[in-house]
Write a protein that holds these residues in place. Structure first.
Motif, PDB file in Angstrom:
ATOM      1  N   LEU A 104       0.818  -1.208   0.000  1.00 39.19           N
ATOM      2  CA  LEU A 104       0.000   0.000   0.000  1.00 39.19           C
ATOM      3  C   LEU A 104       0.859   1.268   0.000  1.00 39.19           C
ATOM      4  CD1 LEU A 104      -2.875   1.012  -0.046  1.00 39.19           C
ATOM      5  CD2 LEU A 104      -2.941   0.850   2.438  1.00 39.19           C
ATOM      6  N   PRO A 105       1.963   1.337   0.763  1.00 40.98           N
ATOM      7  CA  PRO A 105       2.841   2.505   0.638  1.00 40.98           C
ATOM      8  C   PRO A 105       3.413   2.658  -0.774  1.00 40.98           C
ATOM      9  CG  PRO A 105       3.290   1.385   2.692  1.00 40.98           C
ATOM     10  CD  PRO A 105       2.347   0.508   1.927  1.00 40.98           C
ATOM     11  N   VAL A 120       3.957   8.210   5.878  1.00 39.81           N
ATOM     12  CA  VAL A 120       2.767   8.221   6.731  1.00 39.81           C
ATOM     13  C   VAL A 120       1.946   6.956   6.500  1.00 39.81           C
ATOM     14  CG1 VAL A 120       0.591   9.406   7.206  1.00 39.81           C
ATOM     15  CG2 VAL A 120       2.685  10.740   6.856  1.00 39.81           C
ATOM     16  N   THR A 121       1.794   6.564   5.241  1.00 40.22           N
ATOM     17  CA  THR A 121       1.059   5.331   4.941  1.00 40.22           C
ATOM     18  C   THR A 121       1.737   4.123   5.570  1.00 40.22           C
ATOM     19  OG1 THR A 121       0.370   6.297   2.826  1.00 40.22           O
ATOM     20  CG2 THR A 121       0.085   3.932   3.087  1.00 40.22           C
ATOM     21  N   SER A 122       3.045   4.066   5.497  1.00 44.19           N
ATOM     22  CA  SER A 122       3.790   2.951   6.080  1.00 44.19           C
ATOM     23  C   SER A 122       3.560   2.856   7.584  1.00 44.19           C
ATOM     24  CB  SER A 122       5.285   3.097   5.791  1.00 44.19           C
ATOM     25  OG  SER A 122       5.558   3.041   4.408  1.00 44.19           O
ATOM     26  N   VAL A 123       3.633   3.983   8.256  1.00 43.30           N
ATOM     27  CA  VAL A 123       3.427   3.987   9.712  1.00 43.30           C
ATOM     28  C   VAL A 123       2.021   3.497  10.053  1.00 43.30           C
ATOM     29  CG1 VAL A 123       3.258   5.460  11.752  1.00 43.30           C
ATOM     30  CG2 VAL A 123       5.136   5.785  10.131  1.00 43.30           C
ATOM     31  N   LEU A 124       1.030   3.976   9.323  1.00 44.84           N
ATOM     32  CA  LEU A 124      -0.348   3.574   9.604  1.00 44.84           C
ATOM     33  C   LEU A 124      -0.576   2.094   9.312  1.00 44.84           C
ATOM     34  CD1 LEU A 124      -2.286   6.681   8.257  1.00 44.84           C
ATOM     35  CD2 LEU A 124      -1.947   6.015  10.645  1.00 44.84           C
ATOM     36  N   VAL A 125       0.028   1.591   8.237  1.00 42.74           N
ATOM     37  CA  VAL A 125      -0.097   0.162   7.921  1.00 42.74           C
ATOM     38  C   VAL A 125       0.469  -0.680   9.060  1.00 42.74           C
ATOM     39  CG1 VAL A 125       0.819  -1.669   6.441  1.00 42.74           C
ATOM     40  CG2 VAL A 125      -0.185   0.369   5.413  1.00 42.74           C
ATOM     41  N   VAL A 126       1.605  -0.280   9.576  1.00 40.97           N
ATOM     42  CA  VAL A 126       2.228  -1.024  10.672  1.00 40.97           C
ATOM     43  C   VAL A 126       1.346  -0.958  11.932  1.00 40.97           C
ATOM     44  CG1 VAL A 126       4.208  -1.103  12.234  1.00 40.97           C
ATOM     45  CG2 VAL A 126       4.562  -0.764   9.783  1.00 40.97           C
ATOM     46  N   VAL A 127       0.812   0.220  12.243  1.00 37.21           N
ATOM     47  CA  VAL A 127      -0.050   0.358  13.419  1.00 37.21           C
ATOM     48  C   VAL A 127      -1.294  -0.513  13.279  1.00 37.21           C
ATOM     49  CG1 VAL A 127      -1.533   1.961  14.692  1.00 37.21           C
ATOM     50  CG2 VAL A 127       0.768   2.661  14.023  1.00 37.21           C
ATOM     51  N   VAL A 344       6.170  -4.070   4.003  1.00 34.48           N
ATOM     52  CA  VAL A 344       6.244  -2.613   4.171  1.00 34.48           C
ATOM     53  C   VAL A 344       7.540  -2.211   4.866  1.00 34.48           C
ATOM     54  CG1 VAL A 344       5.200  -0.652   5.368  1.00 34.48           C
ATOM     55  CG2 VAL A 344       3.753  -2.291   4.151  1.00 34.48           C
ATOM     56  N   MET A 345       7.868  -2.870   5.985  1.00 34.24           N
ATOM     57  CA  MET A 345       9.077  -2.522   6.730  1.00 34.24           C
ATOM     58  C   MET A 345      10.332  -2.760   5.903  1.00 34.24           C
ATOM     59  SD  MET A 345       8.311  -4.042  10.524  1.00 34.24           S
ATOM     60  CE  MET A 345       6.909  -3.498  11.496  1.00 34.24           C
ATOM     61  N   SER A 346      10.346  -3.852   5.177  1.00 33.11           N
ATOM     62  CA  SER A 346      11.528  -4.164   4.373  1.00 33.11           C
ATOM     63  C   SER A 346      11.760  -3.113   3.303  1.00 33.11           C
ATOM     64  CB  SER A 346      11.360  -5.548   3.735  1.00 33.11           C
ATOM     65  OG  SER A 346      12.414  -5.821   2.858  1.00 33.11           O
ATOM     66  N   GLN A 347      10.686  -2.675   2.658  1.00 32.07           N
ATOM     67  CA  GLN A 347      10.813  -1.674   1.599  1.00 32.07           C
ATOM     68  C   GLN A 347      11.378  -0.363   2.148  1.00 32.07           C
ATOM     69  OE1 GLN A 347       9.906  -1.666  -1.759  1.00 32.07           O
ATOM     70  NE2 GLN A 347       9.209  -3.770  -1.872  1.00 32.07           N
ATOM     71  N   ASP A 348      10.912   0.020   3.347  1.00 33.35           N
ATOM     72  CA  ASP A 348      11.278   1.335   3.876  1.00 33.35           C
ATOM     73  C   ASP A 348      12.509   1.332   4.774  1.00 33.35           C
ATOM     74  OD1 ASP A 348       9.195   2.616   2.581  1.00 33.35           O
ATOM     75  OD2 ASP A 348       7.775   2.220   4.194  1.00 33.35           O
ATOM     76  N   LEU A 349      12.839   0.168   5.357  1.00 32.66           N
ATOM     77  CA  LEU A 349      13.950   0.132   6.303  1.00 32.66           C
ATOM     78  C   LEU A 349      15.158  -0.648   5.806  1.00 32.66           C
ATOM     79  CD1 LEU A 349      12.035  -0.493   9.677  1.00 32.66           C
ATOM     80  CD2 LEU A 349      12.820   1.683   8.739  1.00 32.66           C
ATOM     81  N   PHE A 350      14.931  -1.656   4.958  1.00 39.00           N
ATOM     82  CA  PHE A 350      16.022  -2.560   4.595  1.00 39.00           C
ATOM     83  C   PHE A 350      16.227  -2.709   3.094  1.00 39.00           C
ATOM     84  CE2 PHE A 350      14.343  -4.054   8.726  1.00 39.00           C
ATOM     85  CZ  PHE A 350      15.473  -3.878   9.502  1.00 39.00           C
TER      86      PHE A 350
END
Length: 495
Positions: A104-105, A120-127, A344-350
């Motif tokens: 989605l991000p 912002v989308t990434s944070v909301l998806v994780v929450v 999502v986390m992998s795309q944005d963090l790793f």
């Protein structure tokens, strides 16, 4: 209730899950395999997997429990859960698949060309994902504690350990096999005991409804009373389904837009069949386990009914079947959430690598487990309803307006998501910290979707109109990709 039989049922489901995940490991080699199963999942298989991950603890245990407590008012939950997929079929399924995104991000960045909107989308998806996982772990703790007498935290730990290992094994491709298998386990685990119990009552000449007693017992309102509560619940369930990250990522795995629509149509049929059984079990629970309505553990209705109605060895075996299905529900939904969060986390963090996906899987598993161990709730369906309200107020406006309104801007999307999140957060805090709230003020806090969803859409539209000059130059091309049939529009980009 025989603890050994219960543990054997759990062991069978866990072992089956691990074996299927190992099979998926043999087939998972590329980044595309881990994130979207290389976009090759066919409609029937994908629909079964969606049913596996969507039918959570709230569906398997919570619906029957709510019917015991609230009677026919609780039927809005299965109606809303199923109707939400009709919204997906009409407005989201095919365009989302054509977007060519992995998450989605990814969609937010492709559509809006903004790193801030993506963040912002990434944070909301994780929450949203973490909030959704916690009730699954509570359900596992409840099931293990009631059926075996063991500490509940062992159930939560077992589910999360198995899920983490299966996702690490093969990502989306592995989880697709697991979830499709687990859907049919869940359906059978409710259908078989329900049929046996109805036959037992029929042979004994007893009415399943207690000669109408099930409809005459007192019932408590769900969260709030009156028409406002009903409308707010329906809004949360209908619009919340559109933004669930673990459901949306499934559409990225279809080969094309038409197959995404066919998948959604099949899911509607599967959900309609499934929800017949917890509804019947809830009615049986009102007659045969009415004490659960006031004992605070109505979510245990499905687990306790076979022993109460059938009894003996047959009752123990049917209970074991239910327990196996319950753990399949916990693991399939949790695995879908973990794999979507890991993406999502992998795309944005790793950097989006396979190794980064595996690091993210561990992170996506450990934090909700800690949250579950530190909290306690038995209102499974109600807890999931709150997550739906939050999702409907944050991710849904981005998705619907991003697909259907070319005037959406990054500033508008971010403002709308933040406004919806703030509204839900304030209402949830007020409901928990201000127990003295009464009347309509409490209704607004307990069931916020009826005002937070319109607020989020309104803020998104107003801010987008005021920043119309900031629309990305790629808007026309992206909108064409979303809505043109594959044989006419440009092919989605491959990664």
């Amino acid at each position: 209730m025989n603890a050994g039989t219960s543990l054997a049922a759990i062991a069978v489901v866990v072992l089956s899950t691990v074996l299927i995940a190992v099979h998926g490991l043999r087939l998972s080699r590329t980044t595309g395999d881990f994130y979207v199963a290389s976009r090759t999942v066919r409609p029937w298989w994908n629909a079964s997997a969606i049913g596996g991950e969507y039918l959570s603890a709230a569906s398997f245990l919570g619906i029957a429990g709510l019917i015991v407590v609230s009677g026919q008012d609780a039927l809005w939950f299965p109606i809303g859960y199923t109707a939400g997929y009709l919204m997906l079929l009409l407005f989201v399924a095919a365009p989302l698949r054509r977007s060519g995104a992995y998450t989605l991000p990814d969609f937010a960045q492709t559509r809006l060309g903004s790193r801030v909107a993506r963040l912002v989308t990434s944070v909301l998806v994780v929450v949203v994902g973490w909030l959704y996982i916690v009730p699954q772990l509570h359900g596992a703790a409840l099931t293990l504690g009631i059926t075996t007498g063991l500490p509940g935290w062992l159930g939560a730990g077992l589910v999360m350990t198995v899920v983490c290992l299966t996702v690490l094994a093969g990502g989306m491709r592995s989880i697709t096999f697991v979830q499709a298998f687990q859907f049919w386990i869940k359906l059978g685990a409710l259908a078989v005991p329900t049929v046996f119990m109805l036959l037992q009552l029929g042979v004994a000449g007893r009415s399943p409804t207690g000669n109408g007693l099930a409809f005459d017992l007192p019932q408590a309102a769900i969260g709030t009373s009156g028409i406002y509560g009903t409308i707010s619940l329906i809004v949360a369930l209908l619009f919340g389904t559109l933004g669930l990250p673990h459901v949306l990522v499934r559409f990225y795995t279809n080969p094309d837009g038409p197959s995404a629509r066919r998948t959604t149509a099949i899911v509607l049929g599967l959900l309609s069949v499934f929800y017949l059984f917890p509804t019947v079990l809830g009615v049986l629970g009102r007659v045969h386990l009415p004490e659960l309505a006031t004992a605070g553990n109505a979510d245990a209705t499905v687990l306790l009914l076979p022993a109460r109605i059938v009894g003996g060895t047959a009752g123990n075996l049917l209970t074991a079947v239910v327990i196996g299905g319950a753990f399949a529900a916990f693991m399939s939904t949790t695995s879908g959430l973990v794999v979507s969060l890991a993406g999502v986390m992998s795309q944005d963090l790793f950097g989006g690598t396979v190794r980064g996906f595996r690091y993210s899987t561990v992170l996506a598993s450990v934090i909700p487990l800690l949250l579950a161990l530190g909290t306690n709730t038995l209102a499974l369906a109600g807890a999931i309803g709150s997550v739906f309200a939050f999702t409907a107020s944050t991710l849904c406006p981005l998705l619907l307006l991003g697909i259907w309104w070319r005037g959406l801007t990054a500033a508008g999307a971010v403002a709308g998501m933040l406004a919806g999140a703030a509204g839900c957060a304030v209402s949830m805090l007020a409901a928990s910290l201000l127990p003295g709230l009464e009347g309509f003020a409490r209704d607004l806090a307990v069931q916020p979707a009826a005002w937070t969803v319109p607020l989020a859409f309104l803020v998104t539209v107003v801010v987008s109109l005021s920043t119309a000059g900031q629309s990305p130059r790629t808007t026309t091309a992206v909108m064409a990709r979303l809505h043109a049939p594959e044989r006419v529009g440009a092919a989605p980009p491959r990664r």
